[in-house]
Design an enzyme around this catalytic site. Structure first.
Site, PDB file in Angstrom:
ATOM      1  N   SER A 650      47.631  28.334  28.545  1.00  0.00           N
ATOM      2  CA  SER A 650      46.217  28.491  28.893  1.00  0.00           C
ATOM      3  C   SER A 650      45.491  29.511  28.025  1.00  0.00           C
ATOM      4  O   SER A 650      44.279  29.675  28.166  1.00  0.00           O
ATOM      5  CB  SER A 650      46.080  28.893  30.364  1.00  0.00           C
ATOM      6  OG  SER A 650      46.699  30.135  30.606  1.00  0.00           O
ATOM      7  N   LYS A 693      42.702  33.258  38.780  1.00  0.00           N
ATOM      8  CA  LYS A 693      42.082  33.768  37.561  1.00  0.00           C
ATOM      9  C   LYS A 693      40.632  34.183  37.808  1.00  0.00           C
ATOM     10  O   LYS A 693      40.177  35.229  37.314  1.00  0.00           O
ATOM     11  CB  LYS A 693      42.141  32.705  36.464  1.00  0.00           C
ATOM     12  CG  LYS A 693      43.564  32.388  35.995  1.00  0.00           C
ATOM     13  CD  LYS A 693      43.570  31.264  34.967  1.00  0.00           C
ATOM     14  CE  LYS A 693      44.986  30.948  34.506  1.00  0.00           C
ATOM     15  NZ  LYS A 693      45.017  29.845  33.524  1.00  0.00           N
TER      16      LYS A 693
END
Length: 762
Positions: A650, A693
């Site tokens: 990511s 996140k």
């Protein structure tokens, strides 16, 4: 006896023909006895007399002096000897032989008095020697009476010699047996001897009678109402116990096994309930927020209630697994479920477990064997339907002792756990009524077969508002009580709690917040004690005083600045402990076209960095660089903090932005973070852990977040407060990312943004 004492102190001693006669008459006695002189008499406490008599001569019992009188006429019986030379020689040899045998008899362990030894050494007459020797041998009446009736001294001495040799053989054999026993006695035999002595001592002190323990076990086994298989095994073991010495090691093992069979619950259930309104109220009392999690728990309880009503018994078909960072309340959720159902709660930590026997137990053939921790937990609960929490299931390991995760398959599979077989018990045990709940920090490390039997419920963490509310409701009262400040008025305003959350903690859970509040309470307790014991005081913690209690605030997050340097981009990462803001730094220098990667990057992240470099080099012309600019350059990518391992795809978008910023000499906009997997064609693929996140972005002061458009559906799980505090942009390609992230665009301005881009998602 009275006449003898009053006259000449003489008395005739004769043995009975039949030993069991209680009141023998004159006809019930042997005709030959011994005339003795009474030396001393003593009256015992029970009325009997104790006599000390010295034998004088043999005598034959005659007729009574008077009818009914205890006095009788006696015929003295002297020794009768031939007197020839051969008899004399035989007598001399017998005397010497008997004396030698007597010395061997004394050497064999029989103690003879010094006076007797001196007398025997000086005696040469066969008759007198025979009488003295036989008087000091353990001779029975049936053997002694013939000696008394033998008048020939040589013949009598021969018989005594035979008896003496038999006694010597018995002593020799006894000594040999004792020697072999001492040589062959093992540790277990010594323990048995000591336990037998202890049992005898306890019996003398009023302990249980022999056999009483087995009868007690039999009665308790009947009360336990074991299933057929367990009952047959218990009866077999109990029969073996009754045939085994009670002090042996085997008996101790059997008793321990039977105790386990008795104490493990087989039929007893908790008188629980499925009151869903009560369960909802309890979950709301114990946990603030986590609405999706609590709704899923209530759905599970509703299914159990319907199953119980329709099938007559609730058998959980789904295993709930709470996955989330530490300190978000996974374990306490299990306790709340047990309290809501009115059931017992059992917790078993699996962290670091590597021995399969911890689950299945040890076989009884091993020394110190015990059942596994599952059966131990059931005995602790004393019910067949507790709430059983398997904590830290993602931290189960495997080594040469087996794989505990594989053993858990039978425990957690509803199709198998109705007959779970522990190695120690050796019989099937029904676990189908147990409500199993598991917890984990990282679902990726749970073995796939085990993960397939569980339903994951993700707990992402708390935002700042939720932390303040939880601290006000739960953390502060608990820490005030722990510090002994119940009688003191302590107030934590919301502003102070928010300052602690923002400036002194940076986590997904609540443990660091609880530690900080505990530190404040300890310092207040010290002030109360130092104030001469005056506990009636009022404390209101202000934001200005936090520095006195907690010291300096935490430094700002890495990379969060008002002006980003060139070559620095902010990424968002997911860890088992929550989300993190991950700065990425890129720098170049003269070299030979190589790539340097530092910061403990994993293999997947290294591949993402190489992909990002290839994409950035393909955009060299748009950055104003020649096509061969990389030939004499060396690019270095570093991801702080360098001591923390990092991996995953990511960060590809973030690394590409840092490289484009470096190559184009343009900084990225401040307080902009991004996440997404990058392809060589510049497409942005979706990533996992988005909620964690975004929560990390809010905690660290990020204002704009760029996420893949394929993750749009994940925004539905995000609280509205979080969506309002972030400017969330959806991107499909790196062109979208660069337009939103760079201060000055490097791509042609005429190219429009993709339709997937959204200015603000709320």
């Amino acid at each position: 006896l009275g006449n003898a004492k009053n006259k000449d102190q003489l008395i005739l001693l004769a043995t009975q023909l039949r030993e069991r006669d209680e009141e023998p008459g004159p006809g019930d006695l042997h005709s030959i006895g011994t005339v003795g002189m009474i030396l001393r008499t003593r009256k015992l406490s029970d009325g009997r007399l104790k006599l000390l008599v010295q034998g004088l001569m043999r005598a034959r019992v005659g007729k009574p002096v008077k009818k009914g009188s205890p006095e009788v006429r006696l015929e003295r019986l002297p020794d009768v000897s031939d007197g020839d030379s051969e008899t004399t020689s035989t007598a001399t040899a017998l005397v010497r032989s008997v004396k030698e045998d007597l010395q061997r008899y004394a050497d064999g362990g029989k103690t003879l008095s010094t006076e007797l030894t001196l007398v025997l050494s000086s005696v040469e007459e066969p008759g007198r020697l025979a009488d003295l020797v036989v008087a000091n041998l353990p001779v029975k009446v049936v053997d002694g009476q013939p000696l008394l009736e033998t008048l020939d001294p040589v013949a009598r001495l021969q018989k005594v010699s035979v008896l003496l040799k038999k006694e010597i053989e018995i002593l020799t054999l006894q000594a040999s047996i004792q020697t072999r026993a001492r040589e062959e006695m093992s540790k277990s035999q010594r323990e048995y001897f000591l336990r037998e002595q202890l049992r005898q001592i306890q019996s003398e002190l009023g302990g249980d009678k022999p056999g009483g323990n087995s009868e007690n076990l039999r009665a308790r086994l009947r009360e336990a109402r074991l299933p057929d298989e367990a009952r047959l095994e218990a009866e077999r073991q109990l029969t073996q116990l009754e045939q085994t010495s009670s002090g042996g090691v085997e008996a101790s093992v059997i008793r321990s096994y039977l105790e386990w069979l008795i104490e493990v619950p087989w039929w007893k259930k908790s008188d629980g309930h499925f009151d869903l309104p009560l369960a909802r109220r309890i979950l709301d009392e114990d946990h603030f927020g986590l609405e999706d999690v609590k709704d899923r728990i209530l759905e599970h309880l509703g299914v159990l209630k319907l199953t119980e009503q329709r099938k007559g018994g609730s058998k959980p078909s789904t295993i709930l697994c709470f996955v989330g960072p530490p300190g978000v309340g996974k374990t306490s959720l299990g306790r709340s479920i047990a309290r809501a159902l009115g059931r017992k709660f059992v917790r078993m930590s699996l962290g670091g477990m590597r021995d399969e026997a911890e689950i299945r137990g040890h076989r009884r053939t091993y020394v110190g064997s015990m059942p596994g921790r599952v059966i131990q937990g059931m005995r602790q609960a004393q019910t067949t339907n507790p709430v059983f929490m398997l904590d830290e299931i993602d931290k189960v390991g495997a080594d040469f002792r087996g794989d505990p995760a594989s053993a858990l398959l039978e425990v957690l599979d509803p199709e198998q756990n109705c007959a779970f077989r522990d190695h120690y018990l050796g019989v099937g045990y029904d676990l189908s009524q147990v409500l199993f709940v598991t917890t984990a920090n990282n679902a990726d490390t749970i073995p796939r077969p085990l993960l397939d039997r569980m339903e994951l419920i993700c707990i992402s963490g708390y935002d700042d508002d939720q932390k303040v509310e939880i601290a006000r409701r739960h953390v502060v009262p608990r820490q005030i009580e722990a510090a002994g400040l119940e009688g003191t008025k302590v107030s934590f305003p919301d502003e102070a709690l928010r300052a602690i959350v923002v400036e002194y903690t940076r986590e997904a859970g609540l443990r660091e917040l609880e530690r900080q509040v505990a530190q404040v309470c300890r310092k207040l307790a010290l002030r109360v004690v130092e104030g001469n014991g005056d506990a009636v005081r009022t404390f209101e913690i202000s934001t200005l005083e936090l520095g006195q209690f907690l010291g300096a605030p935490m430094p700002p997050p890495l990379g969060i600045t008002e002006h980003n340097p060139i070559g620095v981009a902010l990424g968002l990462a997911w860890t088992p402990y929550g989300g993190e803001v991950l700065p990425v730094e890129a720098q170049w220098m003269a070299g030979r076209g190589s790539l340097i990667l530092t910061g403990q990057l994993g293999e997947v992240m290294k591949e993402s960095a190489m992909t990002a470099l290839s994409f950035a080099r393909s955009r060299a012309a748009q950055c104003g660089l020649p096509a061969n600019f990389y030939a004499d350059r060396e690019v270095h990518i570093h991801v702080p903090a360098g001591a923390v391992p990092k991996d995953g795809p990511s960060a590809g978008v973030t690394i590409a932005c840092a490289l484009i910023s470096l190559f184009s000499d343009r900084p990225l906009r401040p307080r902009v973070a991004m996440t997404g997997e990058l392809t060589l064609q510049g497409r942005v693929f979706p990533v996992g852990g988005l909620k964690e996140k975004l929560l990390a972005a809010v905690r660290n002061g990020v204002e704009r977040v760029l996420i893949p458009d394929k993750n749009e559906r994940d925004l539905d799980d995000l609280p509205k407060k979080i969506r309002d505090r972030l400017e969330i942009q959806l991107v499909a390609t790196m062109d979208d990312v660069l337009r939103l992230a760079l201060d000055e665009p490097v791509l042609p301005a005429a190219r429009p943004l993709s339709k997937a881009q959204v200015a603000h998602t709320s």
